[in-house]
Write an enzyme that holds these catalytic residues in place. Structure first.
Site, short mmCIF file in Angstrom:
data_model
loop_
_atom_site.label_atom_id
_atom_site.label_comp_id
_atom_site.label_asym_id
_atom_site.label_seq_id
_atom_site.Cartn_x
_atom_site.Cartn_y
_atom_site.Cartn_z
N MET A 1 -7.68 -2.86 -41.97
CA MET A 1 -7.40 -1.55 -41.38
C MET A 1 -6.85 -0.64 -42.48
O MET A 1 -7.56 -0.24 -43.36
CB MET A 1 -6.45 -1.70 -40.21
N CYS A 2 -5.56 -0.34 -42.46
CA CYS A 2 -4.87 0.45 -43.48
C CYS A 2 -5.30 1.91 -43.46
O CYS A 2 -6.40 2.27 -43.07
CB CYS A 2 -5.05 -0.12 -44.87
N GLY A 3 -4.39 2.78 -43.87
CA GLY A 3 -4.65 4.21 -43.96
C GLY A 3 -4.29 4.75 -45.33
O GLY A 3 -3.31 4.31 -45.94
N ARG A 32 -3.07 2.96 -38.19
CA ARG A 32 -3.89 2.19 -39.13
C ARG A 32 -3.05 1.28 -40.01
O ARG A 32 -3.61 0.40 -40.69
CB ARG A 32 -4.70 3.14 -40.04
N THR A 149 -0.58 3.40 -45.66
CA THR A 149 0.04 2.67 -44.56
C THR A 149 -0.73 1.37 -44.40
O THR A 149 -1.96 1.38 -44.37
CB THR A 149 0.01 3.48 -43.25
#
Length: 301
Positions: A1-3, A32, A149
């Site tokens: 995921m991650c942002g 995220r 994030t």
């Protein structure tokens, strides 16, 4: 995921607003990446012959003043520093290698997050809002900033595993995606003298860039190599002293959006992170193409 989020200001008159503009961008990526967050901010440059290092420990009550006194005595040169929560930003009139060697001897428990003339990397475990508040992001000034994030996929949720990762003087990397060949590549890079502190696949990407730059590549050449040598899916945002770059893998399945006005360039994993920016309704907005490098930099001083 991650942002991923990034903001580059074209006009120096806007630099006092950088943190205020960026904070809602980072927090918009909470869904995220709720595990940890961090950012690399550029500004408050030191003069030639000086180096600026961001230092961090887990203990907010760490005795920084005592360490700085010891460090000044060991190096025999001028220094300046300030504390920001569990971090300290050190400016010292020496070279990076000497500063690193002295810190390793005097305080091996202290982690060096970044080094250069402009960069500061601040990160930690917790929600993006907690990290923003902890380090006073809204009040920060600078020319540009990238942030991340994290929702952990390849390694544990730790301070060391959070992004950004430093990849050289005033250079850092944030990553959304996963690399399938990070174990094999890690072993190859270790044989080339690249050191690693975590099992994170993103640190392998950072180490790869470090190695290519040590071989004399430009950043563009190093990233071209990454497209060939890194297997997996990724969107990278790379911070430099003078600006930032964005690149996606040849399949480009990890989301990214760019926006540009006369005042700024911004990027994010999702458009919602850009919606708070002034003038976004009139910005040029587009999805970066696969395997294409986008760079915005001011001219070197």
């Amino acid at each position: 995921m991650c942002g991923i989020v990034g903001l580059y200001l074209k006009k120096p008159a806007l630099e006092a607003q950088l943190g205020k503009l960026f904070e809602p961008m980072l927090q918009a990526m909470t869904d995220r990446g709720p595990d940890s967050a961090g950012f690399a901010i550029y500004g408050d440059e030191v003069a030639d012959g000086w180096v600026k290092l961001t230092l961090q420990v887990a203990d907010i009550h760490y005795p920084w003043a005592a360490l700085m006194g010891q460090l000044e005595g060991r190096l025999g040169c001028s220094l300046d520093w300030f504390q920001n929560a569990s971090a300290a930003v050190l400016k010292v009139h020496t070279d990076e290698a000497s500063a690193r060697a002295a810190l390793a001897e005097l305080a091996p428990e202290v982690r060096i997050m970044s080094a250069g003339q402009s960069i500061e990397i601040l990160k930690g475990m917790g929600l993006p809002a907690e990290i923003s508040s902890r380090f006073g992001l809204a009040g920060m000034k600078g020319s540009h900033i990238i942030g991340h994030t994290r929702m952990a996929t390849e390694s544990a949720v730790t301070l060391e595993g959070s992004h950004p990762f430093s990849t050289g003087a005033d250079l850092c990397l944030v990553h959304n995606g996963s690399l399938s060949n990070h174990f094999r590549l890690r072993q190859a890079l270790k044989r080339e003298g690249i050191a690693f502190e975590t099992d994170n696949d993103t640190e392998v990407a950072a180490g790869y860039l470090t190695w290519r730059l040590q071989q004399g590549d430009t950043l563009a050449q190093a990233l071209d190599g990454a497209l060939e040598d890194l297997d997996g899916f990724f969107t990278f945002a790379i911070g430099t002293r003078n600006g930032f770059a964005v690149i996606r893998d040849p399949i480009a399945c990890k989301p990214a959006v760019l926006a540009e006005t006369d005042d700024y360039v911004a990027m994010a994993s999702e458009y919602q992170a850009l919606a708070s920016l002034p003038g976004i309704e009139n910005a040029k907005v587009w999805e970066p193409a696969p395997a294409t490098l986008y760079v915005w930099e001011r001219e070197s001083a």
